[in-house]
Design a protein around this motif. Structure first.
Motif, PDB file in Angstrom:
ATOM      1  N   ASN A 136      45.196  53.361 117.174  1.00 10.07           N
ATOM      2  CA  ASN A 136      44.986  51.920 117.081  1.00 10.07           C
ATOM      3  C   ASN A 136      44.906  51.357 115.666  1.00 10.07           C
ATOM      4  OD1 ASN A 136      44.763  51.900 119.914  1.00 10.07           O
ATOM      5  ND2 ASN A 136      42.628  52.528 119.736  1.00 10.07           N
ATOM      6  N   SER A 137      44.772  52.207 114.671  1.00 13.27           N
ATOM      7  CA  SER A 137      44.663  51.692 113.302  1.00 13.27           C
ATOM      8  C   SER A 137      45.382  52.628 112.339  1.00 13.27           C
ATOM      9  CB  SER A 137      43.189  51.530 112.918  1.00 13.27           C
ATOM     10  OG  SER A 137      42.512  52.763 113.001  1.00 13.27           O
ATOM     11  N   PRO A 138      45.726  52.111 111.167  1.00 15.72           N
ATOM     12  CA  PRO A 138      46.445  52.937 110.188  1.00 15.72           C
ATOM     13  C   PRO A 138      45.608  54.122 109.712  1.00 15.72           C
ATOM     14  CG  PRO A 138      46.437  50.623 109.533  1.00 15.72           C
ATOM     15  CD  PRO A 138      45.503  50.759 110.692  1.00 15.72           C
ATOM     16  N   GLN A 139      46.286  55.110 109.193  1.00 15.64           N
ATOM     17  CA  GLN A 139      45.634  56.243 108.541  1.00 15.64           C
ATOM     18  C   GLN A 139      45.837  56.051 107.038  1.00 15.64           C
ATOM     19  OE1 GLN A 139      47.257  60.154 109.350  1.00 15.64           O
ATOM     20  NE2 GLN A 139      45.375  61.169 108.693  1.00 15.64           N
ATOM     21  N   PHE A 140      44.836  56.405 106.253  1.00 15.68           N
ATOM     22  CA  PHE A 140      44.886  56.195 104.807  1.00 15.68           C
ATOM     23  C   PHE A 140      44.745  57.512 104.059  1.00 15.68           C
ATOM     24  CE2 PHE A 140      43.003  52.480 106.852  1.00 15.68           C
ATOM     25  CZ  PHE A 140      43.879  51.499 106.444  1.00 15.68           C
ATOM     26  N   ARG A 141      45.418  57.584 102.917  1.00 13.64           N
ATOM     27  CA  ARG A 141      45.283  58.741 102.033  1.00 13.64           C
ATOM     28  C   ARG A 141      45.210  58.219 100.598  1.00 13.64           C
ATOM     29  NH1 ARG A 141      49.507  63.319 102.878  1.00 13.64           N
ATOM     30  NH2 ARG A 141      50.940  61.790 102.009  1.00 13.64           N
ATOM     31  N   LEU A 142      44.153  58.597  99.899  1.00 10.06           N
ATOM     32  CA  LEU A 142      43.924  58.199  98.517  1.00 10.06           C
ATOM     33  C   LEU A 142      43.867  59.455  97.673  1.00 10.06           C
ATOM     34  CD1 LEU A 142      43.065  56.126  96.313  1.00 10.06           C
ATOM     35  CD2 LEU A 142      40.712  56.422  97.141  1.00 10.06           C
ATOM     36  N   THR A 143      44.719  59.520  96.645  1.00 12.19           N
ATOM     37  CA  THR A 143      44.784  60.716  95.804  1.00 12.19           C
ATOM     38  C   THR A 143      44.490  60.349  94.353  1.00 12.19           C
ATOM     39  OG1 THR A 143      46.481  61.658  97.245  1.00 12.19           O
ATOM     40  CG2 THR A 143      46.265  62.631  95.049  1.00 12.19           C
ATOM     41  N   TYR A 144      43.608  61.131  93.742  1.00  8.22           N
ATOM     42  CA  TYR A 144      43.329  61.028  92.301  1.00  8.22           C
ATOM     43  C   TYR A 144      43.817  62.319  91.666  1.00  8.22           C
ATOM     44  CZ  TYR A 144      40.030  57.229  93.252  1.00  8.22           C
ATOM     45  OH  TYR A 144      39.444  56.060  93.649  1.00  8.22           O
ATOM     46  N   LYS A 145      44.556  62.200  90.563  1.00 14.19           N
ATOM     47  CA  LYS A 145      45.024  63.394  89.848  1.00 14.19           C
ATOM     48  C   LYS A 145      44.831  63.174  88.360  1.00 14.19           C
ATOM     49  CE  LYS A 145      48.639  66.816  89.375  1.00 14.19           C
ATOM     50  NZ  LYS A 145      47.686  67.768  88.882  1.00 14.19           N
ATOM     51  N   MET A 146      44.069  64.089  87.765  1.00 19.63           N
ATOM     52  CA  MET A 146      43.821  64.030  86.327  1.00 19.63           C
ATOM     53  C   MET A 146      45.077  64.436  85.578  1.00 19.63           C
ATOM     54  SD  MET A 146      41.287  63.113  84.650  1.00 19.63           S
ATOM     55  CE  MET A 146      40.688  63.055  83.007  1.00 19.63           C
ATOM     56  N   GLU A 147      45.433  63.652  84.561  1.00 22.49           N
ATOM     57  CA  GLU A 147      46.587  63.954  83.727  1.00 22.49           C
ATOM     58  C   GLU A 147      46.123  64.121  82.288  1.00 22.49           C
ATOM     59  OE1 GLU A 147      49.289  60.721  84.613  1.00 22.49           O
ATOM     60  OE2 GLU A 147      50.050  61.781  86.365  1.00 22.49           O
ATOM     61  N   GLU A 148      47.065  64.318  81.391  1.00 19.00           N
ATOM     62  CA  GLU A 148      46.722  64.499  79.976  1.00 19.00           C
ATOM     63  C   GLU A 148      46.088  63.242  79.395  1.00 19.00           C
ATOM     64  OE1 GLU A 148      50.231  65.705  77.895  1.00 19.00           O
ATOM     65  OE2 GLU A 148      50.345  67.617  78.939  1.00 19.00           O
ATOM     66  N   ASN A 149      45.356  63.431  78.296  1.00 24.07           N
ATOM     67  CA  ASN A 149      44.766  62.336  77.520  1.00 24.07           C
ATOM     68  C   ASN A 149      43.812  61.467  78.332  1.00 24.07           C
ATOM     69  OD1 ASN A 149      46.289  63.129  75.225  1.00 24.07           O
ATOM     70  ND2 ASN A 149      48.053  62.040  76.058  1.00 24.07           N
ATOM     71  N   ARG A 151      43.778  60.510  81.369  1.00 18.18           N
ATOM     72  CA  ARG A 151      44.491  59.545  82.212  1.00 18.18           C
ATOM     73  C   ARG A 151      44.412  60.033  83.654  1.00 18.18           C
ATOM     74  NH1 ARG A 151      49.904  58.223  83.869  1.00 18.18           N
ATOM     75  NH2 ARG A 151      50.252  55.991  83.664  1.00 18.18           N
ATOM     76  N   LEU A 152      44.219  59.097  84.563  1.00 17.80           N
ATOM     77  CA  LEU A 152      44.068  59.415  85.976  1.00 17.80           C
ATOM     78  C   LEU A 152      45.171  58.715  86.764  1.00 17.80           C
ATOM     79  CD1 LEU A 152      42.019  60.906  87.837  1.00 17.80           C
ATOM     80  CD2 LEU A 152      40.863  58.722  88.127  1.00 17.80           C
ATOM     81  N   ALA A 153      45.964  59.486  87.498  1.00 19.18           N
ATOM     82  CA  ALA A 153      46.983  58.921  88.380  1.00 19.18           C
ATOM     83  C   ALA A 153      46.331  58.663  89.739  1.00 19.18           C
ATOM     84  CB  ALA A 153      48.154  59.883  88.539  1.00 19.18           C
ATOM     85  N   ILE A 154      46.678  57.528  90.347  1.00 19.31           N
ATOM     86  CA  ILE A 154      46.077  57.126  91.613  1.00 19.31           C
ATOM     87  C   ILE A 154      47.198  56.737  92.571  1.00 19.31           C
ATOM     88  CG2 ILE A 154      44.475  55.523  92.735  1.00 19.31           C
ATOM     89  CD1 ILE A 154      43.482  55.006  89.710  1.00 19.31           C
ATOM     90  N   ILE A 155      47.168  57.306  93.770  1.00 22.88           N
ATOM     91  CA  ILE A 155      48.159  56.959  94.792  1.00 22.88           C
ATOM     92  C   ILE A 155      47.397  56.630  96.074  1.00 22.88           C
ATOM     93  CG2 ILE A 155      50.088  57.765  96.196  1.00 22.88           C
ATOM     94  CD1 ILE A 155      50.784  59.688  93.873  1.00 22.88           C
ATOM     95  N   PHE A 156      47.682  55.460  96.635  1.00 22.90           N
ATOM     96  CA  PHE A 156      47.095  55.046  97.900  1.00 22.90           C
ATOM     97  C   PHE A 156      48.234  54.895  98.894  1.00 22.90           C
ATOM     98  CE2 PHE A 156      45.440  51.684 100.812  1.00 22.90           C
ATOM     99  CZ  PHE A 156      44.399  52.422 101.357  1.00 22.90           C
ATOM    100  N   GLU A 157      48.128  55.627 100.023  1.00 19.97           N
ATOM    101  CA  GLU A 157      49.200  55.641 101.015  1.00 19.97           C
ATOM    102  C   GLU A 157      48.655  55.231 102.376  1.00 19.97           C
ATOM    103  OE1 GLU A 157      51.870  59.378  99.872  1.00 19.97           O
ATOM    104  OE2 GLU A 157      49.707  59.800  99.813  1.00 19.97           O
TER     105      GLU A 157
END
Length: 178
Positions: A136-149, A151-157
């Motif tokens: 009945n409702s969407p599924q969510f996925r949130l990813t944090y990935k540490m990068e150089e310097n 910096r944090l990459a963030i992906i919300f799906e």
């Protein structure tokens, strides 16, 4: 004499096994939220503030004597021809549950509530937050990935209702430590 020695060896073995079990359990508890230590601190979003792009930031802070990790987030969006400027605020509380499950609950000023299971991946400097699938409702996925310097990459799906794991990227962003 021999039976007393055997009894003593058995007792020492049992005590040693107990101490090792307790030590392993304590180490596992310590691993819990410690696996998300890389997220702690204040972060500034790298959005440009152009139409459709927000500016903002977030923080991850340990609280309740290390029992929870709290994320506070905000994003400010400029006015466009279609809508006025607005601000999004949200709060997420992460905790280690009995049975080694790490959970998070997310609330925002738009009335959304998302319950996540958290999958820390400390070897790769990342963490994945996944909500339960539902018909009945969407599924969510949130990813944090540490990068150089720092910096944090963030992906919300988001995956459509009834289609677990059929994720499409909704937001891809980055932040750097303040």
């Amino acid at each position: 004499m021999k039976s007393k020695l055997i009894s003593l060896i058995v007792i020492i073995g049992i005590l040693f096994g107990y101490v090792m079990t307790v030590s392993a359990q304590e180490a596992k508890k310590a691993e819990g939220l410690e696996q998300l230590k890389f997220l702690e601190g204040e972060w500034i979003g790298e959005g440009g503030g152009q139409p459709g792009q927000g500016t903002g930031g977030f923080s991850f802070e340990s609280d309740l004597q290390g029992k929870v990790l709290i994320r506070k987030n905000y994003a400010e969006y400029p006015a466009t021809k279609e809508k006025p400027a607005y601000r999004h605020d949200d709060l997420m509380v992460i905790s280690q549950q009995p049975g080694d499950t790490m959970r998070a609950v997310y609330w925002d000023n738009e009335g959304h509530v998302i319950n996540y299971t958290v999958h820390p991946q400390p070897d790769s400097g990342s963490a994945v937050f996944v909500s339960e699938p539902s018909q009945n409702s969407p599924q969510f996925r949130l990813t944090y990935k540490m990068e150089e310097n720092d910096r944090l990459a963030i992906i919300f799906e988001i995956a459509p209702p009834g289609q677990p794991e059929a994720f499409s990227r909704y937001i891809e962003a980055a932040a750097h430590r303040k």
